[in-house]
Write an enzyme that holds these catalytic residues in place. Structure first.
Site, mmCIF file in Angstrom:
data_model
loop_
_atom_site.group_PDB
_atom_site.id
_atom_site.type_symbol
_atom_site.label_atom_id
_atom_site.label_comp_id
_atom_site.label_asym_id
_atom_site.label_seq_id
_atom_site.Cartn_x
_atom_site.Cartn_y
_atom_site.Cartn_z
ATOM 1 N N CYS A 112 0.810 -1.226 0.000
ATOM 2 C CA CYS A 112 0.000 0.000 0.000
ATOM 3 C C CYS A 112 0.839 1.269 0.000
ATOM 4 O O CYS A 112 0.306 2.365 -0.182
ATOM 5 C CB CYS A 112 -0.940 0.015 1.207
ATOM 6 S SG CYS A 112 -2.341 -1.084 1.006
ATOM 7 N N HIS A 253 -3.070 7.690 2.773
ATOM 8 C CA HIS A 253 -3.532 6.423 2.200
ATOM 9 C C HIS A 253 -4.877 6.088 2.855
ATOM 10 O O HIS A 253 -5.043 6.246 4.067
ATOM 11 C CB HIS A 253 -2.500 5.343 2.488
ATOM 12 C CG HIS A 253 -2.967 3.961 2.157
ATOM 13 N ND1 HIS A 253 -3.464 3.634 0.926
ATOM 14 C CD2 HIS A 253 -3.026 2.828 2.913
ATOM 15 C CE1 HIS A 253 -3.808 2.341 0.927
ATOM 16 N NE2 HIS A 253 -3.560 1.843 2.116
ATOM 17 N N ASN A 283 -10.300 0.857 0.170
ATOM 18 C CA ASN A 283 -8.845 0.860 0.025
ATOM 19 C C ASN A 283 -8.497 0.349 -1.377
ATOM 20 O O ASN A 283 -8.635 -0.840 -1.663
ATOM 21 C CB ASN A 283 -8.236 -0.042 1.108
ATOM 22 C CG ASN A 283 -6.722 -0.060 1.064
ATOM 23 O OD1 ASN A 283 -6.103 0.444 0.119
ATOM 24 N ND2 ASN A 283 -6.116 -0.654 2.077
HETATM 25 O O1 UT7 Z 1 -3.727 -0.678 3.670
HETATM 26 C C1 UT7 Z 1 -2.825 -1.514 4.304
HETATM 27 C C2 UT7 Z 1 -2.896 -1.476 5.758
HETATM 28 N N1 UT7 Z 1 -4.129 -1.980 6.258
HETATM 29 C C3 UT7 Z 1 -4.764 -1.358 7.228
HETATM 30 O O2 UT7 Z 1 -4.333 -0.303 7.623
HETATM 31 C C4 UT7 Z 1 -5.963 -1.996 7.832
HETATM 32 C C5 UT7 Z 1 -5.826 -1.995 9.320
HETATM 33 N N2 UT7 Z 1 -6.880 -2.674 10.053
HETATM 34 C C6 UT7 Z 1 -8.165 -2.232 10.098
HETATM 35 O O3 UT7 Z 1 -8.525 -1.298 9.396
HETATM 36 C C7 UT7 Z 1 -9.098 -2.852 11.088
HETATM 37 O O4 UT7 Z 1 -8.370 -3.705 11.941
HETATM 38 C C8 UT7 Z 1 -10.265 -3.660 10.457
HETATM 39 C C9 UT7 Z 1 -11.269 -2.696 9.844
HETATM 40 C C10 UT7 Z 1 -9.746 -4.606 9.417
HETATM 41 C C11 UT7 Z 1 -10.985 -4.446 11.526
HETATM 42 O O5 UT7 Z 1 -11.449 -3.570 12.556
HETATM 43 P P1 UT7 Z 1 -11.162 -3.909 14.094
HETATM 44 O O6 UT7 Z 1 -11.810 -2.874 14.874
HETATM 45 O O7 UT7 Z 1 -9.644 -4.017 14.239
HETATM 46 O O8 UT7 Z 1 -11.858 -5.295 14.295
HETATM 47 P P2 UT7 Z 1 -11.242 -6.682 14.754
HETATM 48 O O9 UT7 Z 1 -10.495 -7.311 13.623
HETATM 49 O O10 UT7 Z 1 -10.516 -6.518 16.049
HETATM 50 O O11 UT7 Z 1 -12.555 -7.500 15.027
HETATM 51 C C12 UT7 Z 1 -13.474 -7.148 16.061
HETATM 52 C C13 UT7 Z 1 -14.667 -8.060 15.986
HETATM 53 C C14 UT7 Z 1 -14.291 -9.536 15.905
HETATM 54 O O12 UT7 Z 1 -15.254 -10.259 16.612
HETATM 55 P P3 UT7 Z 1 -14.930 -10.854 18.068
HETATM 56 O O13 UT7 Z 1 -13.760 -11.759 17.874
HETATM 57 O O14 UT7 Z 1 -14.614 -9.670 18.911
HETATM 58 O O15 UT7 Z 1 -16.196 -11.545 18.435
HETATM 59 C C15 UT7 Z 1 -14.410 -9.850 14.439
HETATM 60 O O16 UT7 Z 1 -14.702 -11.202 14.192
HETATM 61 O O17 UT7 Z 1 -15.407 -7.783 14.795
HETATM 62 C C16 UT7 Z 1 -15.585 -8.974 14.050
HETATM 63 N N3 UT7 Z 1 -15.583 -8.645 12.633
HETATM 64 C C17 UT7 Z 1 -16.676 -8.246 11.981
HETATM 65 N N4 UT7 Z 1 -17.946 -8.060 12.376
HETATM 66 C C18 UT7 Z 1 -18.832 -7.641 11.461
HETATM 67 C C19 UT7 Z 1 -14.530 -8.631 11.777
HETATM 68 N N5 UT7 Z 1 -14.935 -8.234 10.554
HETATM 69 C C20 UT7 Z 1 -16.270 -7.995 10.659
HETATM 70 C C21 UT7 Z 1 -17.235 -7.555 9.745
HETATM 71 N N6 UT7 Z 1 -18.494 -7.390 10.178
HETATM 72 N N7 UT7 Z 1 -16.926 -7.273 8.460
#
Ligand code: UT7
Length: 329
Positions: A112, A253, A283
């Protein structure tokens, strides 16, 4: 001297829209979760065509806007993680189809951070004095490496292309003034496409495991991305004596609105000074920064201070300080 100046910007995004509600029919998610966690409302999807198609369209837009003949371009630097084929370079395909008959060109990949890494590269090519009209282009068809059964990733990505024209100038006041790139290589397992390269060539078995799609440990990447983007933005400000008042635009980004907000807060600037279009495109990896500049071009004034910053797999991150060189045309 040959000071590198951005003299135009072009972009292209596909017509087809994939909304959060559309994705909610594919995986267990919903609009509220996606918007609150990422800021994304919809993204564009390119159907039945490769990345080079968007790249050519973005170049055509750039050439038309800058009244430049394709044969006058002498260098195409193309950054993408979703090139048309492993071989040849997508740049060759794009130069052929866009009529860049006098250019040399190549692809490079820096996840990225590709476009910001490319600014550093283009700056140095320009300052060498050998190239008079350089196109730096970021294009990605992220839908081609996205698993629409994985809710951790399929909400995030979209398809687009964007590019800038870079030309030498005698005036050191404007252009790509400063750049700084970083890598710490600590995130190799947290954001990757495992299969399809020389480590794990594609076989019927690996295809069945879906490891040719993008994989991300979102929360781990998030922490590093917030720090990397904010740190490099502040690094560029401090090194170039730019304050929150003299900074006109952050061009981040577009990976997650919360990462963008954290970067803005560290820089201490108002939200009105941040280019944000993640809500419409998600993204788009190497296209996010030129696509944002393209959308905000009409608001940019000659002399504006811009800081572009990006963070990506690896990990890598980088920033560029640009003194904008022209008023809206
Ligand atoms: O461009 C290159 C670099 N990339 C980035 O900068 C991306 C960086 N990461 C992020 O933007 C975020 O981490 C995400 C948007 C990908 C995820 O957000 P988060 O707040 O970090 O969520 P998480 O992965 O910690 O997940 C929290 C909860 C989990 O459930 P439990 O385990 O707490 O029960 C996930 O299973 O949310 C759940 N979850 C979802 N729920 C509904 C994960 N994806 C989804 C979804 N819809 N799409």
């Amino acid at each position: 001297m040959n000071f590198p100046v951005i003299t135009g910007v072009g972009a292209y995004y596909p017509e087809d829209i994939l909304t959060n509600d559309d994705i909610s029919k594919m995986v267990e998610t919903n609009d509220e979760w996606i918007v609150s966690r990422t800021g994304i409302r919809e993204r564009r999807i390119l159907k039945d065509k490769p990345t080079s198609y968007m790249a050519v369209k973005a170049i055509e837009n750039l050439l038309e806007k800058t009244n430049t003949k394709p044969e006058d371009i002498d260098l195409l630097i193309l950054t993408s993680v979703t090139g048309d084929r492993p071989v040849p370079c997508t740049a060759n395909i794009v130069m052929d189809r866009a009529g860049l008959t006098n250019a040399y060109g190549f692809d490079f990949q820096a996840a990225c951070s590709g476009f910001v890494f490319g600014l550093e590269m283009a700056k140095n090519y320009c300052m060498s004095g050998r190239y008079k009209k350089i196109i730096l282009l970021g294009a990605d068809k992220m839908s081609s490496i996205t698993n629409y059964e994985d809710r951790n990733t399929c909400i995030l990505f979209g398809d687009a292309a964007g590019c800038v024209l870079i030309e030498p100038s005698e005036d050191p006041t404007y252009g790509i003034i400063d750049t700084q790139m970083h890598c710490d290589n600590s995130g190799l397992e947290n954001l990757n496409v495992k299969n399809g390269g020389s480590e794990f060539p594609l076989t019927l078995e690996t295809l069945a495991e879906n490891r040719h799609y993008i994989y991300q440990e979102g929360a781990k990447v998030f922490v590093k991305a917030v720090k990397g983007m904010a740190d490099v933005c502040v690094e560029m400000m401090e090194r170039n004596q730019i304050t929150k008042d003299t900074l006109d635009w952050i061009v981040p980004h577009q990976a997650n609105k919360r990462i963008i907000d954290a970067t803005r807060e560290r820089a201490g600037v108002d939200e009105s000074k941040v280019m944000i279009n993640i809500q419409k495109y998600g993204n788009t990896t190497n296209a996010t920064i030129p696509l944002a500049i393209w959308e905000y071009e009409g608001q940019l004034k000659k002399g504006d201070n811009l800081i572009a910053c990006a963070f990506g797999a690896g990990y890598n991150w980088g920033g560029a300080y640009i003194k904008w060189a022209y008023d809206p045309k």
